[in-house]
Design a protein around this motif. Sequence first.
Motif, PDB file in Angstrom:
ATOM      1  N   ALA A  84      55.258  10.214  91.088  1.00  0.00           N
ATOM      2  CA  ALA A  84      54.150   9.779  91.945  1.00  0.00           C
ATOM      3  C   ALA A  84      54.635   9.582  93.379  1.00  0.00           C
ATOM      4  N   ALA A  85      55.825   9.032  93.545  1.00  0.00           N
ATOM      5  CA  ALA A  85      56.377   8.842  94.892  1.00  0.00           C
ATOM      6  C   ALA A  85      56.565  10.182  95.589  1.00  0.00           C
ATOM      7  N   ALA A  86      57.030  11.175  94.859  1.00  0.00           N
ATOM      8  CA  ALA A  86      57.221  12.503  95.444  1.00  0.00           C
ATOM      9  C   ALA A  86      55.892  13.108  95.875  1.00  0.00           C
ATOM     10  N   GLN A  87      54.861  12.955  95.054  1.00  0.00           N
ATOM     11  CA  GLN A  87      53.563  13.522  95.404  1.00  0.00           C
ATOM     12  C   GLN A  87      52.915  12.779  96.565  1.00  0.00           C
ATOM     13  N   LEU A  88      53.230  11.499  96.716  1.00  0.00           N
ATOM     14  CA  LEU A  88      52.673  10.719  97.819  1.00  0.00           C
ATOM     15  C   LEU A  88      53.489  10.863  99.098  1.00  0.00           C
ATOM     16  N   GLY A  89      54.667  11.499  99.010  1.00  0.00           N
ATOM     17  CA  GLY A  89      55.505  11.690 100.180  1.00  0.00           C
ATOM     18  C   GLY A  89      56.208  10.418 100.629  1.00  0.00           C
ATOM     19  N   MET A  90      56.498   9.540  99.689  1.00  0.00           N
ATOM     20  CA  MET A  90      57.205   8.307 100.022  1.00  0.00           C
ATOM     21  C   MET A  90      58.410   8.175  99.099  1.00  0.00           C
ATOM     22  N   SER A  91      59.322   7.285  99.462  1.00  0.00           N
ATOM     23  CA  SER A  91      60.499   7.103  98.628  1.00  0.00           C
ATOM     24  C   SER A  91      60.134   6.285  97.386  1.00  0.00           C
ATOM     25  N   TYR A  92      61.005   6.361  96.403  1.00  0.00           N
ATOM     26  CA  TYR A  92      60.801   5.606  95.167  1.00  0.00           C
ATOM     27  C   TYR A  92      60.749   4.111  95.465  1.00  0.00           C
ATOM     28  N   ASP A  93      61.657   3.629  96.339  1.00  0.00           N
ATOM     29  CA  ASP A  93      61.696   2.199  96.667  1.00  0.00           C
ATOM     30  C   ASP A  93      60.429   1.742  97.388  1.00  0.00           C
ATOM     31  N   GLN A  94      59.913   2.592  98.282  1.00  0.00           N
ATOM     32  CA  GLN A  94      58.666   2.232  98.965  1.00  0.00           C
ATOM     33  C   GLN A  94      57.526   2.072  97.963  1.00  0.00           C
ATOM     34  N   LEU A  95      57.438   3.010  97.018  1.00  0.00           N
ATOM     35  CA  LEU A  95      56.373   2.933  96.021  1.00  0.00           C
ATOM     36  C   LEU A  95      56.567   1.708  95.126  1.00  0.00           C
ATOM     37  N   ARG A 122      60.132  16.676 106.662  1.00  0.00           N
ATOM     38  CA  ARG A 122      59.480  16.143 105.477  1.00  0.00           C
ATOM     39  C   ARG A 122      58.392  17.103 105.034  1.00  0.00           C
ATOM     40  N   GLY A 123      58.301  17.335 103.755  1.00  0.00           N
ATOM     41  CA  GLY A 123      57.432  18.372 103.227  1.00  0.00           C
ATOM     42  C   GLY A 123      56.002  18.338 103.699  1.00  0.00           C
ATOM     43  N   ASP A 124      55.360  17.179 103.698  1.00  0.00           N
ATOM     44  CA  ASP A 124      53.958  17.128 104.067  1.00  0.00           C
ATOM     45  C   ASP A 124      53.746  17.230 105.571  1.00  0.00           C
ATOM     46  N   MET A 125      54.817  17.156 106.364  1.00  0.00           N
ATOM     47  CA  MET A 125      54.702  17.230 107.817  1.00  0.00           C
ATOM     48  C   MET A 125      55.134  18.593 108.351  1.00  0.00           C
ATOM     49  N   ALA A 126      55.650  19.471 107.499  1.00  0.00           N
ATOM     50  CA  ALA A 126      56.286  20.703 107.951  1.00  0.00           C
ATOM     51  C   ALA A 126      55.371  21.562 108.815  1.00  0.00           C
ATOM     52  N   ALA A 127      54.171  21.852 108.343  1.00  0.00           N
ATOM     53  CA  ALA A 127      53.282  22.742 109.082  1.00  0.00           C
ATOM     54  C   ALA A 127      52.857  22.123 110.401  1.00  0.00           C
ATOM     55  N   ARG A 128      52.576  20.824 110.398  1.00  0.00           N
ATOM     56  CA  ARG A 128      52.136  20.176 111.634  1.00  0.00           C
ATOM     57  C   ARG A 128      53.258  20.134 112.664  1.00  0.00           C
ATOM     58  N   VAL A 129      54.473  19.864 112.239  1.00  0.00           N
ATOM     59  CA  VAL A 129      55.588  19.709 113.167  1.00  0.00           C
ATOM     60  C   VAL A 129      56.090  21.058 113.655  1.00  0.00           C
ATOM     61  N   ARG A 130      56.175  22.038 112.782  1.00  0.00           N
ATOM     62  CA  ARG A 130      56.772  23.323 113.117  1.00  0.00           C
ATOM     63  C   ARG A 130      55.967  24.073 114.177  1.00  0.00           C
ATOM     64  N   ASP A 131      54.652  24.128 114.038  1.00  0.00           N
ATOM     65  CA  ASP A 131      53.844  25.001 114.867  1.00  0.00           C
ATOM     66  C   ASP A 131      53.054  24.271 115.951  1.00  0.00           C
ATOM     67  N   ASN A 132      53.074  22.972 115.968  1.00  0.00           N
ATOM     68  CA  ASN A 132      52.252  22.222 116.902  1.00  0.00           C
ATOM     69  C   ASN A 132      52.861  22.256 118.303  1.00  0.00           C
ATOM     70  N   PRO A 133      52.153  22.833 119.296  1.00  0.00           N
ATOM     71  CA  PRO A 133      52.704  22.914 120.650  1.00  0.00           C
ATOM     72  C   PRO A 133      52.967  21.537 121.264  1.00  0.00           C
ATOM     73  N   ARG A 134      52.114  20.569 120.928  1.00  0.00           N
ATOM     74  CA  ARG A 134      52.331  19.220 121.479  1.00  0.00           C
ATOM     75  C   ARG A 134      53.610  18.610 120.923  1.00  0.00           C
ATOM     76  N   ALA A 135      53.896  18.853 119.644  1.00  0.00           N
ATOM     77  CA  ALA A 135      55.124  18.332 119.052  1.00  0.00           C
ATOM     78  C   ALA A 135      56.349  19.011 119.661  1.00  0.00           C
ATOM     79  N   ILE A 136      56.267  20.316 119.879  1.00  0.00           N
ATOM     80  CA  ILE A 136      57.377  21.056 120.488  1.00  0.00           C
ATOM     81  C   ILE A 136      57.631  20.548 121.909  1.00  0.00           C
ATOM     82  N   ALA A 137      56.552  20.366 122.674  1.00  0.00           N
ATOM     83  CA  ALA A 137      56.696  19.851 124.038  1.00  0.00           C
ATOM     84  C   ALA A 137      57.240  18.428 124.036  1.00  0.00           C
ATOM     85  N   GLY A 138      56.804  17.620 123.073  1.00  0.00           N
ATOM     86  CA  GLY A 138      57.284  16.247 122.982  1.00  0.00           C
ATOM     87  C   GLY A 138      58.773  16.183 122.675  1.00  0.00           C
ATOM     88  N   ARG A 139      59.241  17.062 121.770  1.00  0.00           N
ATOM     89  CA  ARG A 139      60.673  17.086 121.467  1.00  0.00           C
ATOM     90  C   ARG A 139      61.479  17.527 122.680  1.00  0.00           C
TER      91      ARG A 139
END
Length: 187
Positions: free
Chosen positions: A20-31, A104-121
């Motif tokens: 469940a932690a993996a599907q929610l994108g959080m660590s086991y300890d956080q869950l 992080r898996g659930d952030m990959a598409a947003r971070v990789r291709d987002n021009p604002r994220a690229i400019a921010g980095r």
Amino acid sequence: MTLEQRITAFAGQGLTRKAAAAQLGMSYDQLRRFTKRMPDLRWVRDSRVPAEIEAIGVEAFIRQAAARNWTHKQTRTAMNMSASKFAMIVQALPDVAWAPRGVRGDMAARVRDNPRAIAGRAKGRAVMMARHTHTVNGRSGTIPQLAREVGLAPATINRRLATMSLAEALAKPSRRRAKPVNQVVAA
């Protein structure tokens, strides 16, 4: 659907807390910390592949997880599978496109291709370089770069900065004597 509802649904489906932690994108300890206030949850404790994954098939589940930009570890954890067994299955499926390493898996598409994220980095890197760049006697660079130019270790310069300015720390010679390059040491 709130996070508590999603967690309750995962527990009801027979998933382990780790899956469940993996599907929610959080660590086991956080869950685990989050679910302390939900004492009525009953988690599965065995290491079988969950029934929902068996129903659609392991290969189909792996392909769906990769399409959702999950990492290898998130997918493997959701399947309650060892790393070696998962690696063998993934090698048999070479055409699966996974999320890039370090994202992080659930952030990959947003971070990789987002021009604002690229400019921010890029802006963040520029700010850090500006903050750590020093100019001494017409030469600019970070402390490690300036130290290498004068033949000293960066740790030596940092230690000297406690008692002297950067220009003095770079100008002061090393206490070690330089050994001649062509000299042969007799044994």
